[in-house]
Design a protein around this motif. Structure first.
Motif, PDB file in Angstrom:
ATOM      1  N   UNK A 209      16.332 -37.442  22.363  1.00 35.98           N
ATOM      2  CA  UNK A 209      15.946 -36.145  22.937  1.00 35.98           C
ATOM      3  C   UNK A 209      14.431 -36.027  23.048  1.00 35.98           C
ATOM      4  N   UNK A 210      13.721 -36.441  21.977  1.00 36.03           N
ATOM      5  CA  UNK A 210      12.257 -36.377  21.989  1.00 36.03           C
ATOM      6  C   UNK A 210      11.715 -37.331  23.053  1.00 36.03           C
ATOM      7  N   UNK A 211      12.265 -38.543  23.132  1.00 38.89           N
ATOM      8  CA  UNK A 211      11.819 -39.517  24.125  1.00 38.89           C
ATOM      9  C   UNK A 211      12.040 -38.993  25.542  1.00 38.89           C
ATOM     10  N   UNK A 212      13.165 -38.366  25.762  1.00 39.07           N
ATOM     11  CA  UNK A 212      13.443 -37.808  27.091  1.00 39.07           C
ATOM     12  C   UNK A 212      12.383 -36.769  27.453  1.00 39.07           C
ATOM     13  N   UNK A 213      12.057 -35.906  26.502  1.00 44.57           N
ATOM     14  CA  UNK A 213      11.051 -34.870  26.779  1.00 44.57           C
ATOM     15  C   UNK A 213       9.684 -35.503  27.065  1.00 44.57           C
ATOM     16  N   UNK A 214       9.299 -36.539  26.300  1.00 40.46           N
ATOM     17  CA  UNK A 214       8.004 -37.187  26.510  1.00 40.46           C
ATOM     18  C   UNK A 214       7.955 -37.909  27.860  1.00 40.46           C
ATOM     19  N   UNK A 215       9.026 -38.638  28.178  1.00 41.40           N
ATOM     20  CA  UNK A 215       9.050 -39.420  29.407  1.00 41.40           C
ATOM     21  C   UNK A 215       9.166 -38.497  30.614  1.00 41.40           C
TER      22      UNK A 215
ATOM     23  N   UNK B  49       6.945 -44.962  29.474  1.00 43.06           N
ATOM     24  CA  UNK B  49       8.011 -45.956  29.405  1.00 43.06           C
ATOM     25  C   UNK B  49       7.449 -47.369  29.206  1.00 43.06           C
ATOM     26  N   UNK B  50       6.178 -47.590  29.685  1.00 47.22           N
ATOM     27  CA  UNK B  50       5.564 -48.900  29.512  1.00 47.22           C
ATOM     28  C   UNK B  50       5.422 -49.249  28.034  1.00 47.22           C
ATOM     29  N   UNK B  51       5.208 -48.255  27.197  1.00 48.11           N
ATOM     30  CA  UNK B  51       5.082 -48.486  25.748  1.00 48.11           C
ATOM     31  C   UNK B  51       6.395 -49.028  25.159  1.00 48.11           C
ATOM     32  N   UNK B  52       7.483 -48.718  25.840  1.00 46.50           N
ATOM     33  CA  UNK B  52       8.793 -49.179  25.374  1.00 46.50           C
ATOM     34  C   UNK B  52       9.218 -50.463  26.065  1.00 46.50           C
ATOM     35  N   UNK B  53       8.375 -50.977  26.962  1.00 46.89           N
ATOM     36  CA  UNK B  53       8.692 -52.195  27.658  1.00 46.89           C
ATOM     37  C   UNK B  53       9.459 -51.980  28.942  1.00 46.89           C
ATOM     38  N   UNK B  54       9.534 -50.748  29.430  1.00 44.44           N
ATOM     39  CA  UNK B  54      10.237 -50.450  30.668  1.00 44.44           C
ATOM     40  C   UNK B  54       9.221 -50.146  31.762  1.00 44.44           C
ATOM     41  N   UNK B  55       9.622 -50.438  32.978  1.00 41.00           N
ATOM     42  CA  UNK B  55       8.779 -50.095  34.132  1.00 41.00           C
ATOM     43  C   UNK B  55       9.109 -48.670  34.541  1.00 41.00           C
ATOM     44  N   UNK B  56       8.079 -47.823  34.690  1.00 43.71           N
ATOM     45  CA  UNK B  56       8.356 -46.443  35.099  1.00 43.71           C
ATOM     46  C   UNK B  56       8.930 -46.426  36.511  1.00 43.71           C
ATOM     47  N   UNK B  57       9.760 -45.459  36.803  1.00 47.35           N
ATOM     48  CA  UNK B  57      10.342 -45.374  38.145  1.00 47.35           C
ATOM     49  C   UNK B  57       9.250 -45.190  39.199  1.00 47.35           C
TER      50      UNK B  57
ATOM     51  N   UNK C  22       7.774 -35.660  31.069  1.00 42.65           N
ATOM     52  CA  UNK C  22       6.441 -35.160  31.404  1.00 42.65           C
ATOM     53  C   UNK C  22       5.474 -36.280  31.777  1.00 42.65           C
ATOM     54  N   UNK C  23       5.664 -37.485  31.221  1.00 41.74           N
ATOM     55  CA  UNK C  23       4.755 -38.598  31.490  1.00 41.74           C
ATOM     56  C   UNK C  23       5.556 -39.901  31.581  1.00 41.74           C
ATOM     57  N   UNK C  24       6.111 -40.242  32.774  1.00 40.88           N
ATOM     58  CA  UNK C  24       6.930 -41.442  32.928  1.00 40.88           C
ATOM     59  C   UNK C  24       6.182 -42.720  32.581  1.00 40.88           C
ATOM     60  N   UNK C  25       4.869 -42.731  32.603  1.00 42.53           N
ATOM     61  CA  UNK C  25       4.100 -43.926  32.269  1.00 42.53           C
ATOM     62  C   UNK C  25       4.302 -44.329  30.809  1.00 42.53           C
TER      63      UNK C  25
ATOM     64  N   UNK D 261       7.054 -43.793  42.072  1.00 38.08           N
ATOM     65  CA  UNK D 261       6.646 -42.422  42.408  1.00 38.08           C
ATOM     66  C   UNK D 261       6.455 -41.584  41.167  1.00 38.08           C
ATOM     67  N   UNK D 262       6.475 -42.190  39.979  1.00 39.20           N
ATOM     68  CA  UNK D 262       6.353 -41.388  38.769  1.00 39.20           C
ATOM     69  C   UNK D 262       5.063 -41.490  38.102  1.00 39.20           C
TER      70      UNK D 262
END
Length: 121
Positions: A97-103, A110-118, A105-108, A120-121
């Motif tokens: 839930x916390x991660x969803x709220x953070x991502x 996700x890079x900290x978790x090793x994921x590529x942000x979508x 507002x700031x999709x970038x 346009x984000x």
């Protein structure tokens, strides 16, 4: 040797034991006595069976007790593990839930978790 009253009947050696025959009869008699003394009676066998049954019952009861102790211990371990797993699942749900709220507002982030942000984000 023949018996005079019955000429056709022969006298057997065992009818009048000689010294050797008497020794043989004594040997046979003592051997039969020894075998009889060593043989178990029905009462002897019944007593042995009763003692074995009692011992088996005692051992079986002890084994059942041990199995019950193991069963109780396994149940205790299962309850402890279930409780801990429930705790971990609750913590993971809160983190999502916390991660969803953070991502959101700031999709970038996700890079900290090793994921590529979508895009346009």
């Amino acid at each position: 040797m023949t018996d005079q009253s019955h000429p056709e009947r022969k006298t057997l050696v065992s009818d009048h034991p000689t010294g050797d025959d008497g020794n043989l009869l004594n040997f046979i008699a003592s051997t039969v006595e020894m075998i009889r003394d060593r043989m178990a009676t029905k009462d002897d066998l019944a007593r042995v069976e009763s003692r074995l049954d009692t011992k088996i019952d005692v051992e079986t009861t002890a084994i059942r007790g041990d199995i019950e102790q193991v069963h109780l211990r396994l149940n205790s371990i299962e309850r402890a593990l279930t409780s801990r797993l429930d705790h971990v699942e609750a913590d993971m749900s809160r983190m999502r839930s916390v991660l969803y709220l953070l991502v959101r507002d700031d999709p970038a982030m996700l890079r900290m978790l090793g994921y590529t942000p979508p895009a346009g984000g």
